[in-house]
Design a protein around this motif. Structure first.
Motif, PDB file in Angstrom:
ATOM      1  N   MET A  76      50.549 -63.512 -40.021  1.00  0.00           N
ATOM      2  CA  MET A  76      50.452 -62.868 -38.697  1.00  0.00           C
ATOM      3  C   MET A  76      48.981 -62.738 -38.302  1.00  0.00           C
ATOM      4  O   MET A  76      48.332 -61.729 -38.577  1.00  0.00           O
ATOM      5  CB  MET A  76      51.085 -61.476 -38.742  1.00  0.00           C
TER       6      MET A  76
ATOM      7  N   LEU B 226      54.867 -57.260 -37.784  1.00  0.00           N
ATOM      8  CA  LEU B 226      54.601 -57.523 -39.205  1.00  0.00           C
ATOM      9  C   LEU B 226      55.412 -56.583 -40.101  1.00  0.00           C
ATOM     10  O   LEU B 226      55.997 -57.013 -41.105  1.00  0.00           O
ATOM     11  CB  LEU B 226      53.095 -57.374 -39.483  1.00  0.00           C
TER      12      LEU B 226
ATOM     13  N   GLY C  85      48.856 -60.566 -43.607  1.00  0.00           N
ATOM     14  CA  GLY C  85      48.503 -59.840 -42.387  1.00  0.00           C
ATOM     15  C   GLY C  85      47.012 -59.884 -42.144  1.00  0.00           C
ATOM     16  O   GLY C  85      46.225 -60.258 -43.023  1.00  0.00           O
TER      17      GLY C  85
END
Ligand code: C5P
Length: 230
Positions: free
Chosen positions: A94, A131, A146
């Motif tokens: 992400m 996320l 992330g």
């Protein structure tokens, strides 16, 4: 030549910044260019991965060779596209800058200036943390990466904030960028740390976004190897 250490690994990368419409002509957006996410997608494809790139407002960038590109606009669209793609992915990254808030209402027609000189009030509502949702519905063995863009403040350093976010987000790897003063957003270079729950705190030296991407994929490839899938 690049290693082919991601051969057959299915990866999904989000890139860019979402836009949240106020009316047909206006939106709330952010300064993400999508360059870091694109570099991640490009490098993964070069290393043999099957890449899906979910791109939010990255029109200025050419599609990375070999990647399947899905274009989205709002956080809600990004969420649907990511959940779809993640259902069949080994690795999810992400990198997109997702709007945390959106206008509670989207006007059907352009909002007009008022004759009395007053200005409208915009009420915002929270967007979901995409996320966190992906972490909850994670497939067995799926690797989640992330990003965190932090500034140091009176509560702690950039690294302190990154350590907290690593725990809170439940990811396997967190790319931590210090932001502000012309760093990270829009520019071609990036720097930061790569953190993992096992205590990895790897400094990523200032360099091209493709170099940061290579560092991330090195760590991912190691996790994939450790799972014995390759
Ligand atoms: O909490 P914060 O926005 O700092 O977290 C950044 C990370 O979370 C990034 O990987 C970003 O793509 C993701 N994120 C998300 N949904 C949001 C906000 C951030 O998936 N609404």
């Amino acid at each position: 030549a690049l290693p082919r250490d991601l051969e057959g690994v299915r990866v999904v990368v989000s890139a860019g910044g979402t836009r949240e419409p106020l009316d047909p002509v206006r939106f709330l957006g952010n300064r993400s260019s999508g360059k870091q996410g694109y570099a991640l997608a490009r490098v993964a494809a070069q290393r043999g991965a099957e890449v899906t790139l979910v791109a939010a407002h990255t029109a200025a960038l050419p599609d990375p060779a070999g990647a399947h590109v899905v274009s989205v606009s709002t956080a809600a669209e990004l969420q649907v596209a990511m959940e779809d793609a993640a259902a069949e992915a080994d690795v999810v990254v992400m990198a997109a800058a997702v709007a945390d808030f959106r206008p509670a209402e989207r006007a059907e027609c352009k909002i007009k200036k008022q004759g009395d000189g007053s200005a409208p009030t915009v009420t915002l509502t929270r967007n979901p943390d995409i996320l966190a949702g992906l972490a909850q519905r994670r497939r067995p063995g799926q690797i989640l990466v992330g990003f965190a863009a932090e500034t140091g403040d009176e509560h702690g350093s950039v690294l302190d904030h990154g350590r907290i976010k690593l725990k809170r987000k439940g990811v396997d790897l967190l790319v931590l960028n210090a932001v502000g003063e012309g760093r990270a957003f829009e520019v071609d270079e990036n720097t930061g740390w790569l953190l993992s729950p096992s205590g990895l705190e790897q400094r990523i030296p200032l360099g091209a976004k493709s170099e940061l991407a290579a560092t991330v994929w090195d760590a991912v490839a190691e996790l994939v190897r450790a799972q014995g899938r390759r």
